[in-house]
Design an enzyme around this catalytic site. Structure first.
Site, mmCIF file in Angstrom:
data_model
loop_
_atom_site.group_PDB
_atom_site.id
_atom_site.type_symbol
_atom_site.label_atom_id
_atom_site.label_comp_id
_atom_site.label_asym_id
_atom_site.label_seq_id
_atom_site.Cartn_x
_atom_site.Cartn_y
_atom_site.Cartn_z
ATOM 1 N N ASP A 107 -29.645 -30.478 33.190
ATOM 2 C CA ASP A 107 -28.781 -31.039 32.300
ATOM 3 C C ASP A 107 -28.990 -32.550 32.382
ATOM 4 O O ASP A 107 -29.218 -33.227 33.390
ATOM 5 C CB ASP A 107 -27.291 -30.573 32.654
ATOM 6 N N TYR A 108 -28.275 -33.238 31.396
ATOM 7 C CA TYR A 108 -28.224 -34.669 31.610
ATOM 8 C C TYR A 108 -27.854 -35.248 32.936
ATOM 9 O O TYR A 108 -28.162 -36.352 33.314
ATOM 10 C CB TYR A 108 -27.710 -35.219 30.239
#
Length: 241
Positions: A107-108
């Site tokens: 994920d970011y």
């Protein structure tokens, strides 16, 4: 080159994993001998010309297979490009001349170990659900998980439209009302670790992947990368399934 399905050719050529290659075909981005192909039944041989977005693709025999470990920082997307203009993990490996892509995603707002390659079969092995490869994360969560909550976590949790497979949750330390935990899963659904922790009442404050199967992040500095050794690549292929 023996005749093979188009999606397999794309994967062997390092374009993307087989699953992602099928998506490229469905989107009408792949052509064979100048004709756009959108079906999965097409086979190609040595005499055929395959293009992606108008660019001719060379066979895998023309490409050196690359296997890279990256310490992904928070604030990077695990794609080659981002529609919102956010930094991509490929920006961190610009020294690599070959076209490579991430093996799975982080994920970011998650940091840690990310593998990149141009070997589609390698990606398939590490990301296909039937290959149960452990992924270990270190997380800081709000509150301190109780033994009953840990047992629920490890048995599997109902999240959205699926039930998670059995996992592991180990309490490492507690300080200031929060806890450091070690999470081991072998699935890779979107934001799964965060959703699992929230499902037992503990929001993830920070998350870092520290290993995939036998490959550990170790002392690799954040934002840096290195090539996997031959022994490391072989250890992933030999990892128990």
């Amino acid at each position: 080159m023996a005749d093979m399905r188009l999606q397999k050719f794309l994967a062997h050529s390092g374009v993307a994993s087989r699953r992602a290659s099928e998506e490229l075909i469905r989107e009408g981005r792949v052509s064979v001998n100048g004709e756009i192909v959108t079906g999965m039944g097409v086979t190609v041989g040595e005499e055929d010309t395959v293009s992606l977005d108008g660019k001719i693709i060379s066979g895998i025999e023309d490409n050196e297979k690359l296997y890279i470990i990256l310490h992904k920082p928070v604030g990077y997307v695990s794609t080659a490009r981002d529609q919102f203009g956010r930094p991509a993990v490929t920006d961190l490996v610009q020294d690599v001349k070959s076209r490579i892509y991430p093996v799975g995603r982080l994920d970011y707002d998650t940091s840690g170990l990310l593998l990149l390659t141009n070997d589609g079969e390698f990606t398939y092995r590490l990301t296909h659900p039937k290959h149960e490869i452990d992924k270990v994360y270190r997380a800081e969560v709000s509150g301190i998980p109780s033994q009953s909550e840990i047992e629920k976590f490890e048995k599997g949790l109902a999240i959205e439209d699926y039930v998670t497979s059995p996992a592991k949750l180990q309490l490492l330390s507690a300080k200031g009302g929060n806890a450091a935990v070690l999470v081991t899963i072998h699935e890779g659904k979107n934001r799964q670790v965060r959703k699992m922790c929230e499902a037992i009442g503990h929001k993830v404050l920070s998350l870092k992947r520290i290993s995939i199967g036998p490959i550990a992040l170790g002392e690799l500095p954040e934002g840096k990368w290195r090539k996997l050794t031959r022994e490391e690549v072989e250890s992933l292929y030999q990892y128990p399934l």
